[in-house]
Design an enzyme around this catalytic site. Sequence first.
Site, PDB file in Angstrom:
ATOM      1  N   MET A  39       0.851  -1.207   0.000  1.00  0.00           N
ATOM      2  CA  MET A  39       0.000   0.000   0.000  1.00  0.00           C
ATOM      3  C   MET A  39       0.876   1.243   0.000  1.00  0.00           C
ATOM      4  O   MET A  39       1.895   1.281   0.694  1.00  0.00           O
ATOM      5  CB  MET A  39      -0.892   0.015   1.243  1.00  0.00           C
ATOM      6  CG  MET A  39      -1.717  -1.237   1.434  1.00  0.00           C
ATOM      7  SD  MET A  39      -2.834  -1.067   2.828  1.00  0.00           S
ATOM      8  CE  MET A  39      -3.430  -2.758   2.966  1.00  0.00           C
ATOM      9  N   HIS A  68      -0.082  -8.226  -3.887  1.00  0.00           N
ATOM     10  CA  HIS A  68      -1.263  -7.413  -4.182  1.00  0.00           C
ATOM     11  C   HIS A  68      -0.857  -5.947  -4.106  1.00  0.00           C
ATOM     12  O   HIS A  68      -0.637  -5.413  -3.012  1.00  0.00           O
ATOM     13  CB  HIS A  68      -2.349  -7.765  -3.137  1.00  0.00           C
ATOM     14  CG  HIS A  68      -3.609  -6.971  -3.260  1.00  0.00           C
ATOM     15  ND1 HIS A  68      -4.592  -6.990  -2.279  1.00  0.00           N
ATOM     16  CD2 HIS A  68      -4.065  -6.145  -4.242  1.00  0.00           C
ATOM     17  CE1 HIS A  68      -5.585  -6.217  -2.656  1.00  0.00           C
ATOM     18  NE2 HIS A  68      -5.294  -5.674  -3.833  1.00  0.00           N
ATOM     19  N   MET A  70      -1.593  -2.332  -4.086  1.00  0.00           N
ATOM     20  CA  MET A  70      -2.606  -1.279  -3.925  1.00  0.00           C
ATOM     21  C   MET A  70      -1.866   0.053  -4.015  1.00  0.00           C
ATOM     22  O   MET A  70      -1.708   0.776  -3.030  1.00  0.00           O
ATOM     23  CB  MET A  70      -3.309  -1.447  -2.566  1.00  0.00           C
ATOM     24  CG  MET A  70      -4.254  -2.639  -2.557  1.00  0.00           C
ATOM     25  SD  MET A  70      -4.655  -3.195  -0.897  1.00  0.00           S
ATOM     26  CE  MET A  70      -3.272  -4.277  -0.610  1.00  0.00           C
ATOM     27  N   MET A 145     -12.253  -7.726  -4.547  1.00  0.00           N
ATOM     28  CA  MET A 145     -12.155  -7.182  -3.192  1.00  0.00           C
ATOM     29  C   MET A 145     -13.531  -7.217  -2.540  1.00  0.00           C
ATOM     30  O   MET A 145     -14.505  -6.703  -3.097  1.00  0.00           O
ATOM     31  CB  MET A 145     -11.650  -5.730  -3.226  1.00  0.00           C
ATOM     32  CG  MET A 145     -10.230  -5.537  -3.693  1.00  0.00           C
ATOM     33  SD  MET A 145      -9.002  -6.477  -2.769  1.00  0.00           S
ATOM     34  CE  MET A 145      -9.232  -5.867  -1.099  1.00  0.00           C
ATOM     35  N   GLY A 150      -7.204  -1.330   1.967  1.00  0.00           N
ATOM     36  CA  GLY A 150      -6.462  -0.377   2.801  1.00  0.00           C
ATOM     37  C   GLY A 150      -6.167  -0.888   4.197  1.00  0.00           C
ATOM     38  O   GLY A 150      -5.150  -0.527   4.775  1.00  0.00           O
ATOM     39  N   PHE A 151      -7.029  -1.740   4.712  1.00  0.00           N
ATOM     40  CA  PHE A 151      -6.854  -2.194   6.098  1.00  0.00           C
ATOM     41  C   PHE A 151      -7.302  -3.646   6.246  1.00  0.00           C
ATOM     42  O   PHE A 151      -8.179  -4.099   5.513  1.00  0.00           O
ATOM     43  CB  PHE A 151      -7.683  -1.310   7.053  1.00  0.00           C
ATOM     44  CG  PHE A 151      -7.342   0.145   6.935  1.00  0.00           C
ATOM     45  CD1 PHE A 151      -6.266   0.681   7.643  1.00  0.00           C
ATOM     46  CD2 PHE A 151      -8.059   0.972   6.084  1.00  0.00           C
ATOM     47  CE1 PHE A 151      -5.919   2.018   7.505  1.00  0.00           C
ATOM     48  CE2 PHE A 151      -7.721   2.311   5.934  1.00  0.00           C
ATOM     49  CZ  PHE A 151      -6.649   2.840   6.652  1.00  0.00           C
ATOM     50  N   GLY A 152      -6.721  -4.307   7.247  1.00  0.00           N
ATOM     51  CA  GLY A 152      -7.168  -5.657   7.576  1.00  0.00           C
ATOM     52  C   GLY A 152      -8.373  -5.583   8.503  1.00  0.00           C
ATOM     53  O   GLY A 152      -8.765  -4.504   8.956  1.00  0.00           O
ATOM     54  N   GLY A 184     -10.685  -9.922   1.795  1.00  0.00           N
ATOM     55  CA  GLY A 184     -11.302  -8.993   2.735  1.00  0.00           C
ATOM     56  C   GLY A 184     -12.451  -9.604   3.505  1.00  0.00           C
ATOM     57  O   GLY A 184     -13.433 -10.065   2.914  1.00  0.00           O
ATOM     58  N   GLY A 185     -12.297  -9.655   4.824  1.00  0.00           N
ATOM     59  CA  GLY A 185     -13.407 -10.134   5.658  1.00  0.00           C
ATOM     60  C   GLY A 185     -13.697 -11.614   5.511  1.00  0.00           C
ATOM     61  O   GLY A 185     -14.820 -12.063   5.754  1.00  0.00           O
ATOM     62  N   GLY A 205      -6.359 -12.601   6.330  1.00  0.00           N
ATOM     63  CA  GLY A 205      -5.371 -11.989   7.203  1.00  0.00           C
ATOM     64  C   GLY A 205      -5.684 -12.291   8.648  1.00  0.00           C
ATOM     65  O   GLY A 205      -5.109 -13.186   9.276  1.00  0.00           O
TER      66      GLY A 205
HETATM   67  C1  DX5 Z   1      -7.016  -5.258   2.504  1.00  0.00           C
HETATM   68  C2  DX5 Z   1      -5.977  -6.263   2.094  1.00  0.00           C
HETATM   69  C3  DX5 Z   1      -6.226  -7.633   2.591  1.00  0.00           C
HETATM   70  C4  DX5 Z   1      -6.218  -7.808   4.078  1.00  0.00           C
HETATM   71  C5  DX5 Z   1      -7.339  -8.752   4.407  1.00  0.00           C
HETATM   72  O1  DX5 Z   1      -6.821  -4.059   1.844  1.00  0.00           O
HETATM   73  O2  DX5 Z   1      -5.878  -6.324   0.677  1.00  0.00           O
HETATM   74  O3  DX5 Z   1      -5.384  -8.596   1.980  1.00  0.00           O
HETATM   75  O4  DX5 Z   1      -5.015  -8.314   4.598  1.00  0.00           O
HETATM   76  O5  DX5 Z   1      -7.493  -8.754   5.763  1.00  0.00           O
HETATM   77  P1  DX5 Z   1      -8.650  -9.549   6.516  1.00  0.00           P
HETATM   78  O6  DX5 Z   1      -8.594 -10.964   6.060  1.00  0.00           O
HETATM   79  O7  DX5 Z   1      -8.276  -9.374   7.942  1.00  0.00           O
HETATM   80  O8  DX5 Z   1      -9.952  -8.878   6.145  1.00  0.00           O
HETATM   81 ZN    ZN Z   2      -4.787  -8.080  -0.285  1.00  0.00          ZN
END
Ligand code: DX5
Ligand code: ZN
Length: 223
Positions: A39, A68, A70, A145, A150-152, A184-185, A205
């Site tokens: 990122m 990945h 971003m 996605m 942007g965030f886990g 994601g999620g 993640g």
């Molecule tokens: C989000 C990332 C994901 C992130 C997923 O922008 O691209 O790869 O690590 O995290 P989780 O599985 O915790 O939603």
């Molecule tokens: Zn990712």
Amino acid sequence: MERKIRIAPSILSADFTRLGEEVKAAEKAGGDLIHIDVMDGHFVPNITYGALMVEACRKSTKLPLDVHLMIEKPEAYIDDFARAGADVITVHQEACVHLHRTVQQIKQAGDKLGRKILAGVALNPATGMTTMTEILTDLDLLLIMSVNPGFGAQTFIENSLEKIMLARRLIDGSRCRTVIEVDGGVNEQTAAKLIQAGVDILVAGNFVFKAKDYRKAIKTLRG
Ligand code: DX5
Ligand code: ZN
């Protein structure tokens, strides 16, 4: 035909003070690829790490490294990530004006190094499958996605399921080998629905790296 579901633990949620051990643990626990989220603080409102992280992971595992990107202008960094050891390089559709050229560039980066690098394209939640019509069969991987990147640890966006079902139909209909990855999620509940909808690779993640038992978490996701 039974699809083999692959799990890609995302190191974004790993303990960076013990990165090598974390990557090894994810491999030992049955992970199929290591997902590395890059990122830049521009394309997404967060900054993580770059090619040096890919190099560090390369030294810690034999698993394919799933990078990945971003980032804005990913075309300027593809060769760096290739040299660092990436096996899959995924760029965002929204970040590429000349997407076709960038996808070819990823494949050529592998050719230059004498190994195969797979080319992926990611779609944000608001980007439709219609943007993929002309390029789907050129892709090795389509990353859908299921959160805004942007965030886990964000909440899964339910209507990603519809997009995955549509992608599955288009890919099966065109008989190309593009694999569908979702990011994601992903957790116990959403994984079952995603597999049903037609994904091949689940990125996870939080669900893996915040679990006490990585092996159990990965097994749970496979269903
Ligand atoms: C989000 C990332 C994901 C992130 C997923 O922008 O691209 O790869 O690590 O995290 P989780 O599985 O915790 O939603
Ligand atoms: Zn990712």
